[in-house]
Design an enzyme around this catalytic site. Structure first.
Site, short mmCIF file in Angstrom:
data_model
loop_
_atom_site.label_atom_id
_atom_site.label_comp_id
_atom_site.label_asym_id
_atom_site.label_seq_id
_atom_site.Cartn_x
_atom_site.Cartn_y
_atom_site.Cartn_z
N LEU A 6 0.84 -1.20 0.00
CA LEU A 6 0.00 0.00 0.00
C LEU A 6 0.88 1.24 0.00
O LEU A 6 1.61 1.50 0.96
CB LEU A 6 -0.92 -0.01 1.22
CG LEU A 6 -1.79 -1.28 1.39
CD1 LEU A 6 -2.70 -1.14 2.60
CD2 LEU A 6 -2.60 -1.55 0.13
N ALA A 8 -0.40 4.50 -1.47
CA ALA A 8 -1.20 5.57 -2.06
C ALA A 8 -1.48 6.72 -1.10
O ALA A 8 -2.09 7.71 -1.48
CB ALA A 8 -2.54 5.00 -2.57
N GLY A 9 -1.05 6.60 0.15
CA GLY A 9 -1.35 7.64 1.13
C GLY A 9 -0.65 8.95 0.82
O GLY A 9 0.42 8.98 0.22
N GLN A 78 -5.39 3.86 -6.43
CA GLN A 78 -6.43 4.24 -5.49
C GLN A 78 -6.66 5.73 -5.66
O GLN A 78 -5.88 6.56 -5.18
CB GLN A 78 -6.02 3.92 -4.05
CG GLN A 78 -7.12 4.20 -3.04
CD GLN A 78 -6.67 4.02 -1.60
OE1 GLN A 78 -5.47 4.04 -1.31
NE2 GLN A 78 -7.61 3.89 -0.69
N GLY A 83 -9.37 4.40 2.84
CA GLY A 83 -9.00 3.36 3.76
C GLY A 83 -8.25 2.21 3.13
O GLY A 83 -8.14 2.08 1.90
N THR A 84 -7.75 1.34 3.99
CA THR A 84 -6.88 0.26 3.54
C THR A 84 -7.61 -0.84 2.77
O THR A 84 -7.08 -1.41 1.82
CB THR A 84 -6.15 -0.34 4.75
OG1 THR A 84 -7.08 -0.61 5.80
CG2 THR A 84 -5.09 0.62 5.27
N ASN A 160 -0.85 -4.34 15.96
CA ASN A 160 -0.97 -4.55 14.52
C ASN A 160 0.12 -3.75 13.79
O ASN A 160 0.24 -2.54 13.99
CB ASN A 160 -2.36 -4.10 14.07
CG ASN A 160 -2.62 -4.36 12.60
OD1 ASN A 160 -1.87 -5.06 11.94
ND2 ASN A 160 -3.70 -3.77 12.08
N HIS A 308 28.81 26.27 3.74
CA HIS A 308 29.89 26.98 4.43
C HIS A 308 29.61 27.12 5.92
O HIS A 308 28.58 27.68 6.32
CB HIS A 308 30.06 28.40 3.87
CG HIS A 308 30.09 28.50 2.38
ND1 HIS A 308 31.17 28.06 1.63
CD2 HIS A 308 29.19 28.96 1.50
CE1 HIS A 308 30.91 28.28 0.35
NE2 HIS A 308 29.72 28.81 0.24
#
Length: 393
Positions: A6, A8-9, A78, A83-84, A160, A308
């Site tokens: 995943l 696409a965030g 996406q 959402g996932t 998780n 510098h």
């Protein structure tokens, strides 16, 4: 094992570093963040990588192409951030059997991903001291009974890490209802799988979620710490390189320089006379560190110049930044408390006693600029000479 990554965030918590490129393409050592995820999947035996992309997808496609390390690559778009589960659903037409899902902005040790694949269906878990901010698994005899999001009374301290292997039938279970936040969550798909099948909990030995700028710094600390000394570029005889230092072909280290590894000097980078570069530091492609400059534990992205008499410590500088002569970064509070940084408009603790600044692509400072610890300079920001910057710009 087909592996969905995943990516696409929009990476809003990482801004301004993600204003012009997706978070999974930010540099961690010698490759983009999500390439470390892909490497873990390939090492674990992935048969195909399915990359779910969103805005600025051209960067991802240019890097991975149609094949990555001998493994075929396919892409799914996406077009909305819903959402996932919605992200995985974008790749559904490519799925043919059991499949893995990994977050493209997380880093996993490869051996743990291999165990995850072998235990299918399975989820990756990681033991933490404080599980309250996470999704926490309820586990009995090594099998997942459920998952609770940010619970007041956690059923375990195993959280998780966004690593899953689903059975083939889960392909048809990706149409889930949106949560109160308006997102379709992959954990709802997992709940369906748990109802139907035994799902093993696989402990991940090492994991890092990379969502905020100081976590990008920590990810580089991890991966730079795995370097082996390799000097292929042009290194002056009087330069002193200590420990795990990599100077890529096409990079230059001038006389009088001291480099304390782990440090990676990428192709085209230039370290000027008498500079002092301390670990863990990444000097991106074409970056320039000039005469008598000190850089410590920082990410200096491609095309950026600290030319510098400057000091940069514990900081993340985006691409094509230019620090005027004598620019100094503070990285320690006088009260010794953790440095705070602005994330999505809110000042939050980095949890780090030493942290400097975050600078967006194209920003420039004038000579003799002083940047206070925890300051963010936005993309293309301009700071005049002799300025003392104590607030974000």
């Amino acid at each position: 094992m087909q592996t969905v990554i995943l990516a696409a965030g929009q990476g809003t918590r990482m801004r301004p570093l993600t204003d012009r490129r997706p978070k999974p393409m930010l540099p961690v050592a010698d490759r983009p963040l999500m390439a470390h995820t892909a490497d873990a999947a390939v090492a674990a035996g992935a048969s195909e990588l399915l990359l779910v992309v969103g805005y600025e997808a051209d960067d991802v496609r240019a890097y991975f192409g149609d094949e990555y390390r001998g493994v075929p690559v396919a892409y799914a778009v996406q077009d909305e951030q819903r959402g996932t589960a919605h992200a995985v659903r974008a790749a559904r037409e490519h799925l043919e059997g059991a499949f893995a899902v990994l977050n493209g902005d997380d880093i996993y040790d490869p051996a743990s991903i291999e165990r995850l694949f072998e235990a299918a269906p399975a989820v990756g878990t990681y033991e933490v001291d404080d599980p309250l901010p996470y999704g926490v698994f309820d586990i009995t005899d090594g099998e997942v009974e459920g998952i609770v999001e940010k619970p007041d009374d956690p059923p375990s301290n195993r959280v998780n890490v966004g690593a899953y292997v689903f059975p083939a039938e889960a392909r048809e279970w990706l149409d889930v209802e949106a949560s109160e936040r308006g997102e379709e969550e992959i954990t709802d798909v997992l709940a369906r799988v748990v109802d139907e099948r035994s799902v093993r909990a696989v402990d991940v030995d090492r994991w890092m979620g990379v969502g905020r700028p100081w976590e990008l710094l920590e990810a580089n600390e991890w991966k730079l710490g795995e370097l082996d000394r390799d000097l292929r570029g042009e290194v002056a005889d009087t330069a002193e390189l200590r420990g795990a230092v990599v100077v890529e072909e096409g990079a230059t280290v001038e006389p009088g320089v001291v480099v304390e590894g782990p440090v990676l000097v990428r192709a085209g980078a230039h370290v000027g006379p008498n500079a002092y570069v301390r670990g863990h530091t990444l000097l991106g492609e074409g970056a320039r560190v000039g005469n008598a400059v000190e850089v410590k534990n920082s990410v200096i992205m491609s095309g950026t110049a600290v030319p510098h008499l400057s000091y940069v410590g514990d900081s993340v500088l985006g691409r094509d930044v230019n620090f005027g002569a004598g620019t100094t970064v503070a990285n320690l509070r006088h009260d010794d408390e953790p440095v705070r940084l602005t994330v999505k408009g809110e000042r939050v603790s980095t949890g780090r006693r030493k942290f400097g600044v975050v600078v967006g692509d194209g920003a420039k400072t004038g000579i003799e600029t002083t940047l206070n610890a925890g300051v963010t300079l936005s993309t293309d920001a301009r700071v005049g000479p002799n300025a003392t910057v104590t607030r974000d710009r």
